[in-house]
Structure formats: structure tokens, C-alpha cells
Scaffold this active site. Structure first.
Site, PDB file in Angstrom:
ATOM      1  N   CYS A 182      13.476  15.452  -2.649  1.00 57.69           N
ATOM      2  CA  CYS A 182      14.152  15.931  -2.063  1.00 57.69           C
ATOM      3  C   CYS A 182      14.485  17.691  -2.268  1.00 57.69           C
ATOM      4  CB  CYS A 182      15.841  16.138  -2.692  1.00 57.69           C
ATOM      5  SG  CYS A 182      17.033  14.221  -2.664  1.00 57.69           S
ATOM      6  N   GLN A 218      11.728   1.988   9.802  1.00 52.29           N
ATOM      7  CA  GLN A 218      12.980   3.620   9.033  1.00 52.29           C
ATOM      8  C   GLN A 218      13.904   2.752   7.674  1.00 52.29           C
ATOM      9  OE1 GLN A 218      12.178   6.481  10.789  1.00 52.29           O
ATOM     10  NE2 GLN A 218      11.515   5.552  12.751  1.00 52.29           N
ATOM     11  N   CYS A 258      12.287  15.741 -10.459  1.00 48.85           N
ATOM     12  CA  CYS A 258      12.387  14.903  -9.213  1.00 48.85           C
ATOM     13  C   CYS A 258      11.907  15.459  -7.618  1.00 48.85           C
ATOM     14  CB  CYS A 258      13.435  13.669  -9.312  1.00 48.85           C
ATOM     15  SG  CYS A 258      13.170  13.275  -6.974  1.00 48.85           S
ATOM     16  N   GLU A 312      -0.756  -2.561  18.160  1.00 48.98           N
ATOM     17  CA  GLU A 312      -0.761  -2.007  16.352  1.00 48.98           C
ATOM     18  C   GLU A 312      -2.536  -2.761  15.433  1.00 48.98           C
ATOM     19  OE1 GLU A 312       0.043  -1.137  12.525  1.00 48.98           O
ATOM     20  OE2 GLU A 312       1.232  -0.857  14.966  1.00 48.98           O
ATOM     21  N   ASP A 356       3.852   5.847  19.088  1.00 51.63           N
ATOM     22  CA  ASP A 356       5.282   6.106  17.880  1.00 51.63           C
ATOM     23  C   ASP A 356       3.776   6.566  16.118  1.00 51.63           C
ATOM     24  OD1 ASP A 356       6.698   6.384  15.502  1.00 51.63           O
ATOM     25  OD2 ASP A 356       7.424   4.686  15.986  1.00 51.63           O
ATOM     26  N   CYS A 409       7.020  12.255  13.274  1.00 57.38           N
ATOM     27  CA  CYS A 409       7.846  12.190  12.068  1.00 57.38           C
ATOM     28  C   CYS A 409       7.444  13.413  11.551  1.00 57.38           C
ATOM     29  CB  CYS A 409       7.387  11.245  10.429  1.00 57.38           C
ATOM     30  SG  CYS A 409       5.554  10.622  10.503  1.00 57.38           S
TER      31      CYS A 409
END
Length: 428
Positions: free
Chosen positions: A93, A239, A90, A292, A359, A386
Site C-alpha cells: 500500500c 480484476q 509491507c 489473446e 486492454d 492500468c
């Protein structure tokens, strides 16, 4: 003139021994093999390893590789808790083989390097934990699982479309796994999205799905400075760490310190998270303009912000709302001169603002939007990012516009992965 030293030619599948250097952006560490840079996964700085090359193109200055054997381990190396974390498995991670405190040190090093390289400034930052996970596990409340040809849900390999069948995902919220997504038959679907909201039962959405077939969920924000419920499309943006939204709202309010009667601009407003918190702070005498473009987010924001008469919603791309010519949005000039499309500034966009919240998506805001933000002459700008590289690039643009970095905080909102969230505040 002396010629540059020759670099080794590498081919996918080659095995090489490497001394591992510093961490790099994206979950890699940097090593060199006979003059050629090799970006290696599943290793840590200071280790000596045997690695297998996974990507190498003739003439390219770098290659990619996976650590397949650790010859000299780092003192920060730990056994990966997940059986699916490793080469060829995977790709979700990046740092399960590092202890949690050291993961945060690695992420802080990446932030510092990006700011030095792209913004030209040195920053002193530490990555802070976010409440709501369990030693870095069990936090991901929104997971999209891929579906293989047999109809089984799984996760993808790193930089690959190949699906790895899994029986569990340790970073997923247990409520996600309790839906039975990993034991179901999803034949005929490309993927399946599972959302475990903070209020109500988990929702499963097989993909593809038409927009009108995607339900909404309720997310409860319980911050120290602001609390509210928000309606969010199940496939909309929220989030994924259960403690992230409240932590970020509290941090932005602390850094900006909005006052009654002020005008604030919330760019890339999503479902109205920051706009609602700002509106609560500036009161009916103030004004908040939320911008937005995503249709589902705008629809949810209409309900989430209905209780705040001071909020004005603008449905548009942020650059369109400012009237930024497309040719100037990404920073560098195009190779061939293009006549910029004429755009008019949206009539609801303010000419001055006291506060701005940015953001943006992972690519950042860009030079054109940043220039429009600084032209508003706000007393403070909060930037929620991010991607530290995008933040560092936009920091350079903010500095060009006369704004300096007042404070930078970083949060481990994605434990076990290379991702993190940064919140920066800028002042004139």
C-alpha cells in the site's frame, strides 16, 4: 557559460529534512535536497518531514527516501489503519496515511501530469470510487503471498525481496484471510496464491505450480448492461476488486454504444470479458474478433464465448496478429539497424472494424499496434489502462493516427495503493 549548480551527494541511510512537493507516479512525492530530486514515500504534498534515504547512487540525478518523521503534517494525513503500512514494512500500500478522498485527488493529479507530459494534452479527470470495498479496505480478491525461509506466508517490502511476516492484510477480501493462509506452514514453496471468486469457495494455490495443477474458478459478472458467468484460471487475469469488472464493462459499452451488425475487435481479450459483452450487443449479424496469447486464458475463453457464434477467437500476440515487425513495436527506432522479422497478418484479422477495445498489459499497446488499430478506421476505440503513463504514450500515437480523446474516466479499483484504472474513448 554558467555551470549547473552542484547537487548534494546522498548515501543510503542519510537523514534529511525536506519540504515535500507534488505527487509523482508510483506512490511517491517529489522533494529536493540541495538541488537533488528525492522521491519520498509515506508523505503527502505540502508536508515538512525528516526522511531517511533508501537508495542513492553516485552521479544519479535523484534519490529515494522514506518519511520517518512528520514535522508539519498535511491536513489530509490520517493514521494508517494497517500496522504493517510504513517505512521498512509491507510495500503493498502507498497511501494508507491519506484520507480516501484525498487519495483519489492524488491519483487524478498523476493522470493529469502524465497526459500533459507524454500526450501533450490537458485532461480534466476525477477518480471515481468502485462499489465493493469498505472505506477502501477488504477488496482484494486475489492475493499472492510470499513465503519466507521459515515457511510462513507474508508480504514483501517495497522494491525488495525481503518478506514481512504479517498477521493480516486489511485490503484483502476477508475470505482470503479466512483460508488460514497466514497461519499455515508453506515450507518448500516460494509463494502461495489465494483467490476468492465471486462464485464458490476460495482457492489456494502453492507456488510454483504446473499449469495443469491450477484449477479454474467461476466469476459472476453482474453489470447494468451485461451479465454472465466466466471461467477463469485461478492464476489467470481477472480484476481483483469485486466491483471492477462489471464497472468497466458497463463503462466500455456506454462509451462505445455498439450497434447490431457492427464489427468489433477485442485486443488482449483475456478470458473474453469484453468480447462476450460486445457479441451480446452486436448480435448474430455482427462480428467480434478476440485476440489473446495466454494459453490458459484462451482455453477459458473458448468456453466463455461458446454461446456467441459471432465471435472469432485468434490465439496470438496482438502485434503478431497484426504482423507488426518487432523492431517497430516499442516506438523509438533501435540504435543499430536490424532487419525486421517478416510476419504475416493473421488471416482472421479484419481489415476494417467499427469498434476496437484495447486492454493491454501495464506496458501499453505501443506505436506499432496503435498504428494498425487506426488503420482499421474504427468509429471509436476504447482503451482500458492500468497505467496512466502507458495510456498517455499510446494516446499520443492515436493522435498521430488521426484520433482524438473524446472522454476519459478513471476508477479507484485499487484503494490505498498508487494504482488506478483508466478508460478512454477515442474517435476520428
Amino acid at each position: 557559460m554558467a555551470s549547473e549548480p552542484a547537487t548534494a551527494e546522498l548515501t543510503a541511510g542519510d537523514l534529511v529534512e525536506l519540504d515535500v512537493g507534488p505527487v509523482a507516479h508510483g506512490g511517491f512525492c517529489v522533494a529536493r535536497h540541495e538541488g537533488r530530486v528525492v522521491f519520498v514515500r509515506h508523505t503527502l504534498p505540502g508536508e515538512r518531514i525528516r526522511a531517511q534515504v533508501t537508495e542513492a547512487r553516485p552521479g544519479h540525478r535523484f534519490a529515494r527516501a522514506d518519511c520517518v518523521e512528520v514535522l508539519t503534517p498535511s491536513p489530509h494525513r490520517v493514521p494508517a489503519p494497517c500496522p504493517y503500512a510504513g517505512p521498512g514494512l509491507c510495500g503493498g500500500c502507498d497511501w494508507q496515511h491519506a484520507d480516501l478522498a484525498y487519495q483519489r485527488e492524488l491519483k487524478a493529479a498523476v493522470v493529469r501530469e502524465q497526459f500533459t507530459r507524454l500526450a501533450g494534452i490537458e485532461v480534466d479527470v476525477q477518480v471515481e470510487p468502485v462499489p465493493g470495498d469498505h472505506d477502501g479496505l477488504g477488496w482484494r480478491t486475489r492475493v499472492e503471498f510470499a513465503v519466507d525461509t521459515s515457511g510462513r506466508a507474508g508480504l514483501r517490502e517495497h522494491r525488495s525481496h525481503a518478506v514481512v511476516p504479517v498477521q493480516t492484510c486489511l485490503i484483502s477480501d476477508p475470505r482470503v484471510l479466512a483460508t488460514g493462509v497466514l497461519t499455515g506452514d508453506w515450507s518448500g514453496h516460494d509463494a502461495v496464491d489465494v483467490v476468492a471468486p465471486s462464485a464458490g469457495d476460495p482457492v489456494t494455490v502453492p507456488l510454483p505450480a504446473s499449469p495443469d495443477a491450477v484449477p479454474t474458478v467461476t466469476e459472476h459478472l453482474a453489470g447494468q448492461r451485461y451479465s454472465a458467468d466466466f471461467e477463469v484460471a485461478a492464476r489467470g487475469f481477472w480484476q481483483v476488486h469485486p466491483g471492477a469488472a462489471a464497472t468497466f464493462v458497463d463503462t466500455v459499452l456506454d462509451l462505445l454504444d455498439p450497434q447490431p451488425g457492427e464489427t468489433a475487435l477485442d485486443l488482449y481479450a483475456g478470458v473474453g470479458l469484453f468480447a462476450a459483452a460486445l457479441a451480446s450487443a452486436v448480435g448474430d449479424a455482427g462480428r467480434v474478433v478476440a485476440v489473446e496469447s495466454d494459453a490458459s486464458a484462451v482455453a477459458c475463453a473458448a468456453g466463455n464465448l461458446a454461446a456467441y457464434p459471432s465471435v472469432v477467437a485468434v490465439r496470438a500476440r496482438v502485434d503478431d496478429a497484426f504482423g507488426v515487425p518487432r523492431a517497430s513495436r516499442s516506438g523509438p527506432a533501435p540504435r543499430r539497424a536490424q532487419r525486421p522479422r517478416k510476419l504475416r497478418r493473421h488471416p482472421l484479422m479484419p481489415l476494417r472494424a467499427d469498434l476496437v477495445v484495447l486492454d493491454p498489459p501495464r506496458t501499453g499497446a505501443g506505436r506499432g499496434v496503435v498504428a494498425q488499430v487506426t488503420a482499421l478506421e474504427p468509429r471509436a476505440v476504447a482503451y482500458v489502462a492500468c497505467d496512466p503513463a502507458a495510456l498517455a504514450r499510446d494516446t499520443a500515437y492515436l493522435r498521430e493516427g488521426g484520433y482524438h480523446l473524446r472522454e476519459l474516466r478513471a476508477f479507484d479499483a485499487f484503494p490505498m495503493t498508487a494504482h488506478l484504472e483508466c478508460i478512454a474513448v477515442f474517435g476520428r
